[in-house]
Design an enzyme around this catalytic site. Structure first.
Site, PDB file in Angstrom:
ATOM      1  N   TYR A  60       0.821  -1.221   0.000  1.00  7.97           N
ATOM      2  CA  TYR A  60       0.000   0.000   0.000  1.00  7.97           C
ATOM      3  C   TYR A  60       0.857   1.274   0.000  1.00  7.97           C
ATOM      4  CZ  TYR A  60      -4.483  -2.425   0.690  1.00  7.97           C
ATOM      5  OH  TYR A  60      -5.621  -3.186   0.532  1.00  7.97           O
ATOM      6  N   GLU A 137       3.044  -5.734  -7.822  1.00 10.92           N
ATOM      7  CA  GLU A 137       2.372  -6.496  -6.759  1.00 10.92           C
ATOM      8  C   GLU A 137       2.600  -8.006  -6.923  1.00 10.92           C
ATOM      9  OE1 GLU A 137      -1.015  -3.029  -6.136  1.00 10.92           O
ATOM     10  OE2 GLU A 137      -1.651  -4.952  -6.958  1.00 10.92           O
TER      11      GLU A 137
HETATM   12  P1  GDP Z   1      -8.856   0.008  -3.978  1.00 14.87           P
HETATM   13  O1  GDP Z   1      -7.786  -0.026  -5.039  1.00 14.87           O
HETATM   14  O2  GDP Z   1     -10.249   0.047  -4.563  1.00 14.87           O
HETATM   15  O3  GDP Z   1      -8.715  -1.102  -2.957  1.00 14.87           O
HETATM   16  O4  GDP Z   1      -8.714   1.399  -3.199  1.00 14.87           O
HETATM   17  P2  GDP Z   1      -7.414   2.282  -2.806  1.00 14.87           P
HETATM   18  O5  GDP Z   1      -6.193   1.786  -3.506  1.00 14.87           O
HETATM   19  O6  GDP Z   1      -7.792   3.712  -2.964  1.00 14.87           O
HETATM   20  O7  GDP Z   1      -7.291   2.004  -1.242  1.00 14.87           O
HETATM   21  C1  GDP Z   1      -6.774   0.795  -0.772  1.00 14.87           C
HETATM   22  C2  GDP Z   1      -7.586   0.331   0.413  1.00 14.87           C
HETATM   23  O8  GDP Z   1      -7.472   1.292   1.460  1.00 14.87           O
HETATM   24  C3  GDP Z   1      -9.087   0.227   0.164  1.00 14.87           C
HETATM   25  O9  GDP Z   1      -9.472  -0.997  -0.452  1.00 14.87           O
HETATM   26  C4  GDP Z   1      -9.645   0.338   1.560  1.00 14.87           C
HETATM   27  O10 GDP Z   1      -9.509  -0.903   2.259  1.00 14.87           O
HETATM   28  C5  GDP Z   1      -8.688   1.346   2.188  1.00 14.87           C
HETATM   29  N1  GDP Z   1      -9.206   2.717   2.087  1.00 14.87           N
HETATM   30  C6  GDP Z   1      -9.226   3.508   0.990  1.00 14.87           C
HETATM   31  N2  GDP Z   1      -9.786   4.704   1.264  1.00 14.87           N
HETATM   32  C7  GDP Z   1     -10.109   4.644   2.589  1.00 14.87           C
HETATM   33  C8  GDP Z   1     -10.720   5.568   3.495  1.00 14.87           C
HETATM   34  O11 GDP Z   1     -11.078   6.687   3.138  1.00 14.87           O
HETATM   35  N3  GDP Z   1     -10.874   5.140   4.782  1.00 14.87           N
HETATM   36  C9  GDP Z   1     -10.491   3.914   5.205  1.00 14.87           C
HETATM   37  N4  GDP Z   1     -10.685   3.556   6.469  1.00 14.87           N
HETATM   38  N5  GDP Z   1      -9.925   3.016   4.374  1.00 14.87           N
HETATM   39  C10 GDP Z   1      -9.735   3.381   3.104  1.00 14.87           C
END
Ligand code: GDP
Ligand code: MG
Length: 162
Positions: A60, A137
Site C-alpha cells: 500500500y 504487486e
Molecule cells: P482500492 O484499489 O479500490 O482497494 O482502493 P485504494 O487503492 O484507494 O485504497 C486501498 C484500500 O485502502 C481500500 O481498499 C480500503 O480498504 C482502504 N481505504 C481507501 N480509502 C479509505 C478511506 O477513506 N478510509 C479507510 N478507512 N480506508 C480506506
C-alpha cells in the site's frame, strides 16, 4: 503470425488479486474465486499467507501519506490473506470491474463489493489498478517459480475463433 502474437500477449495479461482478512474470515473465498473463474479468467498462482507489516506497507506504499495507512497495513497483516494471480485478456481492468468501487456503498450490485460488503474498512478484496502496479504487486507477493504456466482446455472456447 502477428495475430497469433497478439492473442498470446493478450492471454498473458496478469493481475494480482487478494482476498483480505475480512473476506477470509467471512467465508467468502470460494464465492470470490468462483466469480473470476466463471468469467473465464485463469488462476496461475494462489496461496494463503499472513503478510508481514513490511509486505503490507510495500503493498500500500502509494497510500502512505493517508491518515488510514497505518491501520490499513495493521489490518492487512492481521490474519490470513488469499493471494492470487489471475490471467486473461483484459484481466486487470475487468478484474477491477468485477470487484467494484472502493467504497462498497458506491459499488454497483453485481460486483463483489456491491454484493458482499458494506463498509470501506471491510471491502474484502484487493485488485491491481494498472499494468505497472500489477507487475509490482505480483513480484512483491510471489516468487517467479510460484506462477504456473499452463494451457486450459477451455481457452479455445472462452476466446472463440476470432
Ligand atoms: P482500492 O484499489 O479500490 O482497494 O482502493 P485504494 O487503492 O484507494 O485504497 C486501498 C484500500 O485502502 C481500500 O481498499 C480500503 O480498504 C482502504 N481505504 C481507501 N480509502 C479509505 C478511506 O477513506 N478510509 C479507510 N478507512 N480506508 C480506506
Ligand atoms: Mg488500490
Amino acid at each position: 503470425m502477428l495475430q497469433e502474437q497478439e492473442a498470446h500477449a493478450a492471454e498473458l495479461e496478469r493481475t494480482f488479486i487478494a482476498i483480505k482478512p475480512d473476506g477470509v474470515q467471512r467465508g467468502l473465498i470460494s464465492e470470490i474465486i468462483s466469480r473470476f473463474e466463471r468469467k473465464g479468467f485463469k488462476l496461475v498462482a494462489i496461496k494463503i499467507t499472513v503478510p508481514s507489516k513490511d509486505i503490507a506497507q510495500k503493498h500500500y506504499h502509494d497510500l502512505k501519506t493517508r491518515p488510514f495507512f497505518d491501520g490499513l497495513c495493521d489490518f492487512l497483516s492481521s490474519g490470513p490473506v488469499i493471494a492470487m494471480v489471475w490471467e486473461g485478456e483484459g484481466v486487470i481492468k475487468y478484474g477491477r470491474k468485477l470487484i467494484g468501487a472502493t467504497d462498497p456503498q458506491k459499488s454497483e450490485p453485481g460486483t463483489i463489493r456491491g454484493d458482499l460488503a458494506v463498509a470501506i474498512g471491510g471491502n474484502i478484496i484487493h485488485g491491481s489498478d494498472g499494468p505497472e502496479t500489477a507487475k509490482d504487486e505480483i513480484n512483491l507477493w510471489f516468487k517467479p517459480e510460484e506462477l504456473v504456466n499452463y494451457t486450459s482446455n477451455a481457452e479455445k472456447w472462452i476466446y472463440g475463433v476470432n
